[in-house]
Design a protein around this motif. Structure first.
Motif, mmCIF file in Angstrom:
data_model
loop_
_atom_site.group_PDB
_atom_site.id
_atom_site.type_symbol
_atom_site.label_atom_id
_atom_site.label_comp_id
_atom_site.label_asym_id
_atom_site.label_seq_id
_atom_site.Cartn_x
_atom_site.Cartn_y
_atom_site.Cartn_z
ATOM 1 N N SER A 160 39.072 34.817 -18.603
ATOM 2 C CA SER A 160 38.844 35.954 -18.090
ATOM 3 C C SER A 160 39.392 36.245 -16.280
ATOM 4 N N ARG A 161 39.796 35.243 -15.972
ATOM 5 C CA ARG A 161 40.809 35.571 -13.995
ATOM 6 C C ARG A 161 41.352 35.041 -13.898
ATOM 7 N N LEU A 163 45.235 35.358 -13.523
ATOM 8 C CA LEU A 163 46.615 36.509 -13.024
ATOM 9 C C LEU A 163 47.588 35.862 -13.509
ATOM 10 N N PRO A 170 46.409 40.686 -13.723
ATOM 11 C CA PRO A 170 45.548 40.081 -14.730
ATOM 12 C C PRO A 170 45.853 40.322 -15.452
#
Length: 580
Positions: A160-161, A163, A170
């Motif tokens: 979810s993190r 980048l 994201p």
């Protein structure tokens, strides 16, 4: 002979998918033999004939042979026949190990150094165990390349993190274009260390070129359900060969050629059994995770953003040992029952509606038909059948297509095929013979379809002949069916031929039938939403209530109204904790 009644079968069959037979070769929706044996021993005597018209990987045949019964197996699946016949081909373990060693050596000699890398600790040659590869994506925002593994590492291994390292946007892999694949970690075995070593990737010391061997490449065309469901067109994956690294594709072809050179037909067949068993792991479908390998999903053609390339020869050597352990379990089961020689068994490629058996020649049928639109066997089997050179005829597959494609296989067709198969089973069964059918689905309309097929084929489901099959669900999501709208446990429906006076009509369920069944399941201690759902279905089947309007989402609603939720760790039902 007087046949046992269905009351002799267990109400709950709880087994694990971890015994040597189960682990020897993967196959979709396989039932462990330990779940089938109690039914065979309840409904038959030693020497009887057990039939399975949807035999799949042949577990019914293995269970029958271990129990001293003869087996008549059939399926339209070419891979199923290969696996089912392989399980019952019991060979000498020492001869098998030696034949495997010769085949692996011949393959390695064909591509010397293909799995040899320089150890970066001592500079000596080392043997590759596996390489971790990652997909490189184009960032949807700035279009610059993103090495997914490195981005995931920078995000503390939290998806979810992740980048884009260029623009800090994201990264959603579903939206991003795949640019290619690069290696990121080699794991090697070297004499300088007692354990495997992780090191930066490096080129192998030798080469394995798939253009120099006859490696199969069977198209996965656009009309196949798995082409659509797995978005293969989007990722440029149009054939079975696309799922292997060039090195592994070449080495697999060399290994297959070495196996085919073995003059002993039984050893050759057993080696090919081990060979097809390693194909998912030897491909790009073997998923990597930071904690542990996630294995290869056998129900789709997914290639994860990070995946493994395993040493094919290592996989093969270990699988051959696992195959010998499977043989030993089969022999042990026979010996425990005083059986010295395996009873005769036969596996033929045939439609379940045309078994080619004599009227009244079968004592018992145990079968596990496809579950509607849950799994598309012929699509997934293509992956291994490409290497066998024999493909399943998908036109006879009993499935319901998900997409609205030309020539769509719909529910009416599925019902007709299932009814025809059950009628054929009715024909070949002796007058006092029983049939047990394993089934699972989240759709009430599919359960109603099964109800109609049973009645229209001339069978009557015994109210006491409905068993829950719990195969040891591994995921919390699966245990939470009713909340997540998935179900992973099955019901085994045992039935007999209808006689005069039997009720053969379905009736509408009372208005509060589902709520009452949920209450009954909770009172009986059903541990998970899956078990509650199955108890509700079982209630409908026992009372001959038409299940057409039964919806799995209702189960979650009823459970929440009664103050239950799912424990996120165990997946079991737990009372909702009210805020203080």
């Amino acid at each position: 002979m007087s046949r046992p009644q269905s009351r002799d079968i267990p109400d709950l069959v709880a087994v694990k998918r971890s015994d040597p037979i189960y682990n020897a070769h993967g196959y979709l929706t396989k039932i462990p033999v330990t779940a089938i044996i109690p039914f065979i021993e309840a409904f038959t005597e030693p020497g009887d004939v057990v039939c399975d018209p949807f035999a799949g990987s042949g577990m019914t045949g293995v269970a029958a042979v271990m129990s001293g019964r003869r087996a008549e197996l059939s399926d339209i699946s070419e891979l199923g026949r290969h696996i089912g016949s392989g399980y019952l081909n019991l060979v000498d373990p020492h001869a098998l190990q030696e034949a495997a060693r010769r085949a692996a050596t011949a393959a390695e000699d064909r591509f010397p150094g293909a799995y040899a890398h320089t150890c970066q600790r001592c500079a000596a040659p080392a043997t590759l165990s596996r390489t971790v590869w990652t997909v490189v994506y184009a960032c949807p925002t700035c279009q610059r390349p993103v090495n997914y593994y490195k981005a995931l590492e920078s995000a503390g291994w939290r998806k979810s993190r992740v980048l884009c390292r260029h623009c800090s946007t994201p990264l959603e892999t579903r939206r991003a274009q795949r640019l290619g694949e690069v290696p990121v970690v080699d794991t090697v075995a070297c004499a300088c260390a007692s354990t495997l070593l992780d090191q930066p990737p490096s080129p192998p010391l030798g080469d394995a070129d798939p253009r120099s061997v006859d490696a199969p490449s069977v198209p996965i065309d656009t009309e196949r359900q798995m082409f659509q469901a797995s978005a293969l067109g989007k990722h440029g994956l149009s054939s079975t060969a696309d799922f292997f690294s060039p090195r592994n594709l070449a080495m697999l072809a060399a290994l297959r050629d070495a196996i085919h050179a073995n003059p002993d037909e039984r050893l050759r067949s057993k080696l090919m059994f081990a060979f097809t068993a390693i194909l998912p792991r030897a491909s790009k479908r073997y998923q990597w995770s930071h904690q542990r390998p996630l294995n290869a999903s056998n129900a789709n053609y997914y290639i994860a953003p990070v995946f493994y390339e395993w040493n094919v020869l290592d996989l093969f050597t270990r699988k051959v040992k696992a195959v010998s352990r499977s043989d030993e379990m089969v022999r042990s089961g026979m010996y425990a029952r005083g059986i010295e020689t395996p009873p005769p068994s036969r596996y033929r490629v045939a439609s379940a509606a045309k078994l080619g058996l004599r009227d009244g020649s079968i004592d018992y049928v145990f079968t596990d038909p496809p579950f509607g639109s849950n799994i598309f066997y012929s699509d997934m089997n293509l992956f291994q059948e490409a290497w066998l050179g024999r493909l399943t005829d998908a036109s006879e597959e009993a499935v319901v297509d998900r997409g609205r494609t030309a020539g769509r296989r719909d529910a009416a067709r599925y019902e007709a095929l299932l009814t025809a198969a059950l009628r054929e089973a009715h024909r070949v069964l002796k007058p006092d013979g029983w049939l047990s059918l394993n089934f699972s689905n989240t759709s009430g309309s599919l359960w109603a379809l099964v109800q109609r097929a049973i009645l229209n084929a001339g069978f009557v489901l015994d109210p006491d002949g409905i068993s829950v099959l719990d195969k040891g669900q591994r995921s919390v999501k699966g245990l939470a069916s009713g909340f997540e709208n998935v179900v992973t446990a099955d019901l085994i429906l045992s039935m007999r031929k209808a006689v005069a006076g039997d009720s053969t009509l379905l009736v509408s369920a009372p208005p509060a039938a589902t709520a009452a069944a949920v209450e009954e399941a909770l009172a009986a201690g059903a541990p998970t939403p899956t078990h509650v759902y199955l108890q509700v279905v079982r209630s409908y089947l026992r009372h001959h209530w038409d299940a057409s309007d039964l919806h799995i989402a209702e189960i979650g609603t009823h459970l929440r109204l009664r103050g239950y939720d799912v424990d996120p760790v165990s997946g079991r039902l737990a009372p909702v904790r009210l805020a203080a």
